[in-house]
Design an enzyme around this catalytic site. Structure first.
Site, PDB file in Angstrom:
ATOM      1  N   GLU A  90     -64.782 -22.742  27.501  1.00 42.01           N
ATOM      2  CA  GLU A  90     -65.730 -23.046  28.574  1.00 42.01           C
ATOM      3  C   GLU A  90     -65.694 -24.483  29.048  1.00 42.01           C
ATOM      4  O   GLU A  90     -65.392 -25.392  28.291  1.00 42.01           O
ATOM      5  CB  GLU A  90     -67.151 -22.811  28.059  1.00 42.01           C
ATOM      6  CG  GLU A  90     -67.507 -21.373  27.995  1.00 42.01           C
ATOM      7  CD  GLU A  90     -68.925 -21.216  27.514  1.00 42.01           C
ATOM      8  OE1 GLU A  90     -69.140 -20.470  26.564  1.00 42.01           O
ATOM      9  OE2 GLU A  90     -69.811 -21.872  28.096  1.00 42.01           O
ATOM     10  N   CYS A 338     -72.406 -25.835  26.713  1.00 39.85           N
ATOM     11  CA  CYS A 338     -70.975 -25.535  26.835  1.00 39.85           C
ATOM     12  C   CYS A 338     -70.384 -24.362  26.064  1.00 39.85           C
ATOM     13  O   CYS A 338     -69.192 -24.148  26.125  1.00 39.85           O
ATOM     14  CB  CYS A 338     -70.159 -26.724  26.397  1.00 39.85           C
ATOM     15  SG  CYS A 338     -70.708 -28.259  26.978  1.00 39.85           S
TER      16      CYS A 338
END
Ligand code: SAH
Length: 350
Positions: A90, A338
């Site tokens: 990500e 994240c």
């Protein structure tokens, strides 16, 4: 086997084998890094047969977007990528006011550090990302921001993984971003966040004297830190602070200390005084991070510290001249920081 267009060494080898003049490389560089072209056919400054050669031998990105979500206030975009080996990673774009657009990148799929408050370790470590897999995240964000009439200003290595454990690839990806003919990002605008700096400090100081350093501290004593971060068993605070002093002596740069605030765990007010004692007389900037709850939080019993307590911590540090900020949480409505998108997907796949 095709290779990444960002792999300059391989590209120049290909040029040599095919008798292509070196100046073609600058034309390609210009097209990719200044004009954000991502289609070989659209690099009109180079001859057709060279475009074909590139098409046959290179790829533009090693990553495929699986999911992309932008918060309702447009400040944050989270991107879930799939690598060629089907690993999910990500990145997060944070659009700050005054053009301070920041990208948070991942450097490993996923992480071996086992910090108890973090969702990534529950996914274990699969592998290190290649330099171009890290840089592809940067190029993707830079292109999005360019299309919005804006630009990428900062990169933080605060996504999945521990940058020091993938040192060479992280280094290469930073060099690519900072090269003048590429993204031309000043090293000071790139931050590496780490909890594994002790064995790497010498190399890091030599290679990255201009890059910003953020250290995951999270507690001012080993007793609490150990419970949150197993890395503290191997490198206790005494060792950590000693190498960080060396770093400051050499670079004269301020270190960012990340302190995640978890209710009843590391937010007792007496710890604010301990934190001050630890950091007094140092070139330090404390960044308090309100704990970001994630799906399995309840099993760990963690919850975020109330804002007024974080502010009390800040006041105490301020009284003793230790600078600090509270990190803004920007991503509430798109499911967090994240690692949470990937965590969800992986759980679904499993
Ligand atoms: N391995 C590196 C970088 C990845 S984590 C490091 O340890 O610094 C980036 C930052 O996010 C770290 O400070 C980490 O402690 C923090 N973080 C992890 N999980 C979090 C959560 N649930 N809420 C808030 N911050 C978190």
């Amino acid at each position: 086997m095709k290779f990444s267009i960002h792999d300059k060494e391989k590209l120049l080898e290909l040029f040599e084998k095919n008798n292509i003049k070196k100046f073609r490389y600058s034309q390609i560089e210009n097209a990719i890094y200044k004009n954000f072209i991502t289609d070989f056919d659209k690099i009109e400054t180079i001859p057709k047969d060279l475009r074909q050669l590139l098409k046959d031998n290179c790829f533009f990105s090693s990553l495929e977007v699986v999911e992309q979500a932008t918060s309702s206030n447009w400040q944050t975009t989270k991107i879930l990528f799939k690598t060629k080996s089907w690993d999910l990673i990500e990145s997060v774009i944070m659009r700050h006011l005054t053009w301070r657009n920041t990208l948070c990148v991942s450097c490993q799929a996923w992480c071996p550090m086992w910090c108890t408050f973090c969702a990534t370790w529950k996914l274990w470590l699969k592998r290190n990302l290649e330099f171009y897999e890290i840089f592809d995240q940067t190029m993707y964000a830079a292109k999005i921001l360019n299309e919005e009439g804006s630009f990428l200003r900062n990169i933080v290595y605060m996504g999945m993984g521990e940058p020091m454990l993938n040192y060479e690839n992280v280094k290469k990806s930073i060099l690519l971003a900072s090269e003048q003919k590429k993204l031309d990002l000043s090293n000071r605008r790139i931050t590496i966040s780490t909890c594994w700096i002790v064995p790497w400090i010498k190399k890091f100081t030599n290679d990255f004297s201009q890059t910003s350093l953020a250290v995951s501290l999270h507690a001012p004593n080993d007793e609490i830190r150990k419970k949150l971060m197993p890395v503290d068993e191997t490198y206790p605070l005494k060792d950590l602070m000693q190498v960080l002093d060396q770093y400051t002596k050499k670079t004269n740069k301020r270190i960012f200390y990340e302190y995640i605030m978890i209710n009843w765990v590391n937010d007792n007010i007496k710890l604010a005084y301990e934190l001050w004692e630890l950091l007094q007389w140092k070139l330090a900037h404390v960044n308090f991070i309100p704990y970001n709850p994630w799906e399995w939080t309840n099993s760990d019993g963690f919850s975020p510290t109330p804002r007024f307590i974080i502010e009390k911590f800040q006041k105490i540090l301020e009284n003793f001249w230790v600078v600090s900020t509270i990190r803004a949480t920007m991503w509430d409505d798109i499911n967090a920081a994240c690692w949470q998108l990937a965590e969800k997907k992986v759980k679904k796949v499993d």
